[in-house]
Scaffold this motif. Structure first.
Motif, PDB file in Angstrom:
ATOM      1  N   PHE A 289     -26.402 -30.197 -14.706  1.00 15.00           N
ATOM      2  CA  PHE A 289     -27.657 -30.928 -14.764  1.00 15.00           C
ATOM      3  C   PHE A 289     -27.481 -32.247 -14.023  1.00 15.00           C
ATOM      4  O   PHE A 289     -26.719 -33.106 -14.473  1.00 15.00           O
ATOM      5  CB  PHE A 289     -28.068 -31.207 -16.217  1.00 15.00           C
ATOM      6  CG  PHE A 289     -28.671 -30.027 -16.910  1.00 15.00           C
ATOM      7  CD1 PHE A 289     -30.051 -29.896 -16.996  1.00 15.00           C
ATOM      8  CD2 PHE A 289     -27.875 -29.053 -17.480  1.00 15.00           C
ATOM      9  CE1 PHE A 289     -30.615 -28.808 -17.642  1.00 15.00           C
ATOM     10  CE2 PHE A 289     -28.429 -27.960 -18.124  1.00 15.00           C
ATOM     11  CZ  PHE A 289     -29.808 -27.837 -18.205  1.00 15.00           C
ATOM     12  N   ARG A 290     -28.147 -32.406 -12.879  1.00 20.18           N
ATOM     13  CA  ARG A 290     -28.128 -33.668 -12.133  1.00 20.18           C
ATOM     14  C   ARG A 290     -29.159 -34.579 -12.795  1.00 20.18           C
ATOM     15  O   ARG A 290     -30.338 -34.227 -12.893  1.00 20.18           O
ATOM     16  CB  ARG A 290     -28.490 -33.452 -10.676  1.00 20.18           C
ATOM     17  CG  ARG A 290     -27.682 -32.376  -9.980  1.00 20.18           C
ATOM     18  CD  ARG A 290     -26.233 -32.720  -9.805  1.00 20.18           C
ATOM     19  NE  ARG A 290     -25.559 -31.599  -9.126  1.00 20.18           N
ATOM     20  CZ  ARG A 290     -24.276 -31.389  -9.180  1.00 20.18           C
ATOM     21  NH1 ARG A 290     -23.505 -32.209  -9.872  1.00 20.18           N
ATOM     22  NH2 ARG A 290     -23.742 -30.371  -8.564  1.00 20.18           N
ATOM     23  N   LEU A 291     -28.721 -35.720 -13.277  1.00 17.24           N
ATOM     24  CA  LEU A 291     -29.585 -36.615 -14.041  1.00 17.24           C
ATOM     25  C   LEU A 291     -30.201 -37.700 -13.173  1.00 17.24           C
ATOM     26  O   LEU A 291     -29.690 -38.018 -12.090  1.00 17.24           O
ATOM     27  CB  LEU A 291     -28.777 -37.241 -15.180  1.00 17.24           C
ATOM     28  CG  LEU A 291     -28.053 -36.243 -16.095  1.00 17.24           C
ATOM     29  CD1 LEU A 291     -27.245 -36.980 -17.143  1.00 17.24           C
ATOM     30  CD2 LEU A 291     -29.029 -35.271 -16.730  1.00 17.24           C
ATOM     31  N   LYS A 292     -31.280 -38.282 -13.655  1.00 15.22           N
ATOM     32  CA  LYS A 292     -31.991 -39.335 -12.921  1.00 15.22           C
ATOM     33  C   LYS A 292     -31.108 -40.538 -12.608  1.00 15.22           C
ATOM     34  O   LYS A 292     -31.300 -41.208 -11.608  1.00 15.22           O
ATOM     35  CB  LYS A 292     -33.215 -39.795 -13.719  1.00 15.22           C
ATOM     36  CG  LYS A 292     -34.308 -38.762 -13.789  1.00 15.22           C
ATOM     37  CD  LYS A 292     -35.467 -39.239 -14.629  1.00 15.22           C
ATOM     38  CE  LYS A 292     -36.543 -38.174 -14.703  1.00 15.22           C
ATOM     39  NZ  LYS A 292     -37.656 -38.570 -15.568  1.00 15.22           N
TER      40      LYS A 292
ATOM     41  N   TYR B 201     -25.215 -22.463  -7.078  1.00 10.84           N
ATOM     42  CA  TYR B 201     -26.585 -22.122  -6.711  1.00 10.84           C
ATOM     43  C   TYR B 201     -27.571 -22.997  -7.479  1.00 10.84           C
ATOM     44  O   TYR B 201     -27.345 -23.325  -8.636  1.00 10.84           O
ATOM     45  CB  TYR B 201     -26.865 -20.648  -7.019  1.00 10.84           C
ATOM     46  CG  TYR B 201     -25.881 -19.735  -6.341  1.00 10.84           C
ATOM     47  CD1 TYR B 201     -26.055 -19.359  -5.015  1.00 10.84           C
ATOM     48  CD2 TYR B 201     -24.754 -19.276  -7.024  1.00 10.84           C
ATOM     49  CE1 TYR B 201     -25.139 -18.527  -4.381  1.00 10.84           C
ATOM     50  CE2 TYR B 201     -23.833 -18.447  -6.395  1.00 10.84           C
ATOM     51  CZ  TYR B 201     -24.030 -18.075  -5.076  1.00 10.84           C
ATOM     52  OH  TYR B 201     -23.113 -17.269  -4.454  1.00 10.84           O
ATOM     53  N   ALA B 202     -28.662 -23.333  -6.824  1.00 14.57           N
ATOM     54  CA  ALA B 202     -29.678 -24.183  -7.443  1.00 14.57           C
ATOM     55  C   ALA B 202     -30.733 -23.340  -8.144  1.00 14.57           C
ATOM     56  O   ALA B 202     -31.081 -22.251  -7.673  1.00 14.57           O
ATOM     57  CB  ALA B 202     -30.349 -25.043  -6.381  1.00 14.57           C
TER      58      ALA B 202
ATOM     59  N   ASN C  48     -34.587 -36.104 -18.576  1.00 12.77           N
ATOM     60  CA  ASN C  48     -33.659 -36.869 -17.745  1.00 12.77           C
ATOM     61  C   ASN C  48     -33.075 -36.123 -16.549  1.00 12.77           C
ATOM     62  O   ASN C  48     -32.361 -36.717 -15.764  1.00 12.77           O
ATOM     63  CB  ASN C  48     -32.507 -37.408 -18.602  1.00 12.77           C
ATOM     64  CG  ASN C  48     -32.970 -38.496 -19.533  1.00 12.77           C
ATOM     65  OD1 ASN C  48     -33.787 -39.327 -19.162  1.00 12.77           O
ATOM     66  ND2 ASN C  48     -32.466 -38.485 -20.750  1.00 12.77           N
ATOM     67  N   TRP C  49     -33.350 -34.841 -16.393  1.00  6.63           N
ATOM     68  CA  TRP C  49     -32.733 -34.116 -15.278  1.00  6.63           C
ATOM     69  C   TRP C  49     -33.680 -34.025 -14.086  1.00  6.63           C
ATOM     70  O   TRP C  49     -34.891 -34.030 -14.231  1.00  6.63           O
ATOM     71  CB  TRP C  49     -32.250 -32.746 -15.704  1.00  6.63           C
ATOM     72  CG  TRP C  49     -33.322 -31.791 -16.161  1.00  6.63           C
ATOM     73  CD1 TRP C  49     -33.839 -31.666 -17.419  1.00  6.63           C
ATOM     74  CD2 TRP C  49     -34.000 -30.828 -15.359  1.00  6.63           C
ATOM     75  NE1 TRP C  49     -34.793 -30.692 -17.446  1.00  6.63           N
ATOM     76  CE2 TRP C  49     -34.911 -30.144 -16.194  1.00  6.63           C
ATOM     77  CE3 TRP C  49     -33.928 -30.467 -14.022  1.00  6.63           C
ATOM     78  CZ2 TRP C  49     -35.738 -29.134 -15.733  1.00  6.63           C
ATOM     79  CZ3 TRP C  49     -34.753 -29.445 -13.562  1.00  6.63           C
ATOM     80  CH2 TRP C  49     -35.645 -28.790 -14.413  1.00  6.63           C
ATOM     81  N   VAL C  50     -33.086 -33.976 -12.889  1.00  3.58           N
ATOM     82  CA  VAL C  50     -33.868 -33.853 -11.661  1.00  3.58           C
ATOM     83  C   VAL C  50     -33.564 -32.551 -10.927  1.00  3.58           C
ATOM     84  O   VAL C  50     -34.362 -32.091 -10.127  1.00  3.58           O
ATOM     85  CB  VAL C  50     -33.650 -35.055 -10.718  1.00  3.58           C
ATOM     86  CG1 VAL C  50     -34.203 -36.330 -11.337  1.00  3.58           C
ATOM     87  CG2 VAL C  50     -32.188 -35.234 -10.360  1.00  3.58           C
ATOM     88  N   ALA C  51     -32.408 -31.954 -11.204  1.00  2.11           N
ATOM     89  CA  ALA C  51     -32.025 -30.692 -10.573  1.00  2.11           C
ATOM     90  C   ALA C  51     -30.974 -30.011 -11.452  1.00  2.11           C
ATOM     91  O   ALA C  51     -30.236 -30.675 -12.186  1.00  2.11           O
ATOM     92  CB  ALA C  51     -31.464 -30.929  -9.180  1.00  2.11           C
TER      93      ALA C  51
END
Length: 119
Positions: free
Chosen positions: A75-78, A27-28, A7-10
């Motif tokens: 966690f950036r999710l969809k 930071y990414a 479910n995560w994108v970043a």
């Protein structure tokens, strides 16, 4: 479980010092970290839930939040939401918003991720 596997994108991270002092030094993690994150999430998904108050303290320590906290993971999710995790020394992970419960991730996966974050 958070079901982060698919479910995560970043994913971004921030040190404890930056978070507490509102510095915004976020930071990414990149594509090269996908396998590392997958191993960490697997450990998170199989870890046993326990009260955060049972994280062992040392010496004069009075709180895991004062002494053991290391990083915040975002966690950036969809679906557009963000799941924030707090990482504590010893492999303990708490979900922001549910601070009384944590999961202990196997040391190998936890240490590999925190070593990457420390670079």
């Amino acid at each position: 479980r958070l079901h982060l596997s698919e479910n995560w994108v970043a994913v971004e991270y921030e040190s404890r010092e930056s978070w507490y002092n509102s510095r915004g030094e976020v930071y990414a993690l990149g594509e090269e970290d996908t396998e590392l994150l997958g191993d960490f999430i697997s450990g998170l998904n199989t870890g046993v839930f326990m009260p955060t108050s049972e994280i062992p303290l040392e010496g004069e320590e009075t709180s895991v939040y004062d002494a053991k906290e290391m990083y915040h993971l975002y966690f950036r999710l969809k679906n557009g939401m963000t799941a924030e995790l707090r990482l504590f020394e010893g492999g303990y992970v708490a979900f922001e918003g549910i601070l009384d419960v944590c999961v202990q991730v196997p040391r190998e996966e936890f240490d590999a991720l925190t070593a990457r974050l420390a670079r």
